[in-house]
Design an enzyme around this catalytic site. Sequence first.
Site, mmCIF file in Angstrom:
data_model
loop_
_atom_site.group_PDB
_atom_site.id
_atom_site.type_symbol
_atom_site.label_atom_id
_atom_site.label_comp_id
_atom_site.label_asym_id
_atom_site.label_seq_id
_atom_site.Cartn_x
_atom_site.Cartn_y
_atom_site.Cartn_z
ATOM 1 N N CYS A 1 5.303 0.422 12.748
ATOM 2 C CA CYS A 1 6.393 1.181 13.378
ATOM 3 C C CYS A 1 6.183 2.673 13.121
ATOM 4 C CB CYS A 1 7.743 0.819 12.762
ATOM 5 S SG CYS A 1 8.239 -0.857 13.034
ATOM 6 N N THR B 1 -9.622 20.077 25.580
ATOM 7 C CA THR B 1 -9.199 20.406 26.949
ATOM 8 C C THR B 1 -8.826 21.870 27.113
ATOM 9 O OG1 THR B 1 -8.388 18.168 27.255
ATOM 10 C CG2 THR B 1 -7.487 19.821 28.731
ATOM 11 N N SER C 1 -12.794 16.337 20.874
ATOM 12 C CA SER C 1 -12.317 15.883 19.570
ATOM 13 C C SER C 1 -12.643 14.422 19.292
ATOM 14 C CB SER C 1 -10.832 16.173 19.384
ATOM 15 O OG SER C 1 -10.043 15.272 20.093
ATOM 16 N N THR D 1 3.259 0.619 7.799
ATOM 17 C CA THR D 1 3.921 -0.103 8.883
ATOM 18 C C THR D 1 3.396 0.309 10.269
ATOM 19 O OG1 THR D 1 6.007 -0.449 10.049
ATOM 20 C CG2 THR D 1 5.877 1.527 8.710
ATOM 21 N N ASP E 1 -6.980 14.676 21.118
ATOM 22 C CA ASP E 1 -7.158 13.252 20.794
ATOM 23 C C ASP E 1 -7.206 12.969 19.289
ATOM 24 O OD1 ASP E 1 -7.136 12.771 23.476
ATOM 25 O OD2 ASP E 1 -9.287 12.433 23.679
#
Length: 343
Positions: free
Chosen positions: A278, A12, A57, A276, A89
Site C-alpha cells: 500500500c 524527457t 533515467s 507494505t 522514471d
Amino acid sequence: MKHVLLIMTGGTISMVQNSKTGALQPADSELFRTYVPELFRGEIQVELMSFKPFIDSSDMNPEIWSRLAHLIYDNIEKYDGFVVTHGTDTMAYTASALSFMFENLKKPVIFTGAQLPIGVLRSDARENLVTSVEIAAEQDEEGNAVVPEVCIFFDAKLYRANRTTKKNSEWFSAFKSYNYNPLAIAGVHITYYPQHINYCDLDRPMRLRTKIDQRVVVLYLFPGITQQTVKATLNIPDLQAVVLETYGSGNAPREKWLYEALKEATDKGIIVVNKTQCPVGSVDMGRYETSLNLLEAGVLGGYDITTEALLAKMMYLLGENPDDKEKVKQLLMKSLCGEITIE
Ligand code: ASP
C-alpha cells in the site's frame, strides 16, 4: 548574488523529437539556454554542467549515483544550491540514494524533470526548472539554506526526495509523497513549511559516503505465489537483503513453507524488511495473525518507507558496513534523514 549549479543528467526535460522517427532523443547541453535564456540572466547566477551523453533515467545505476554525489560534494562550497535535471522514471531512486549519501547536508539539492520536453509549447519543464532554481537559492536572514535537503520539485510541490514515488506517467503531477507532507508549495508565492523540513547541524561538517552493495532484491507477494519462486529468490547466491512487499499493514500468507523459507534466510544472515504494497500507511507486524509468522521468522518492519528509499537505504548501509549486519539492521529501523515515520 546567489550561485546555483544546474546539473543536467538527461530525461524527457532535455530531449527533442527526432523529425524523422518521431521518437524522443537527448538534445545538447545548450538546450536550457535556448528555451529559458532569462534563467541565465536573472538575479541568481546559474552555471551549467552536463552529463555527456545524457542518460535516460532507465539507464541510471548506483555507479552513476555515486558520480553525481561526488560532483555535488566537490562543488559544495562554491554554490548556494544545486538543481539536478533527471528523467522522471527513476528520479525517486537516485534522489533517495543521494539523500543517504550526504550526511549533514547544508545546501539544497533539488531534483526536477518534466513530462514533456522543454521545447514543446505545453511543456511543464519551464516552471519546474525555474522554481527549482529559486528554491535552491533560497536563504534565510542569516544566509542559511531554507531547505537543506535532497528534494524533488515537481508540479508546484517540493517533496523530501526519499518520500517520493513516481505515480503517474501521463499527468504533470508525476510524483507523490504519500506518507509525508510537502516541504513547500509554489503558487503565486513559494510557501515553505519549516515544521516539515529537516535541518542540519551547522557545527558539524558535511560528509559523503558513497559505497553501495547491490546484492539486494525485491520479493513481491501475490496470492498464488509459489514456494519455488520464494525459495529461488531467497537462495540467490550472495544475497544480503530483501525488500519483502507484503499486503496491507504488513501481512503475508500463513503457509508453513513461507515461514520456513524466511526463517532459513534470516538465520543465514540475510536481512528481510517488510514493506507494505500500500502506498499509504505503515507496517505494523503483530496487528493481524497474518504477520505474526513474519515476526517470528526474524523479518524487520519497514514502517512507512517507500520501496525506492528502502532499496537505496539497504544498498547504502550494506556498502558502508560490510562486516556489521547488526549495525545495518539497527540503522534500517532508524530514520536517518526523515525517510520513515516512527511513532
Ligand atoms: N524515460 C524518461 C526518463 O526517465 C522519462 C522522463 O524523463 O519523464 O529518463
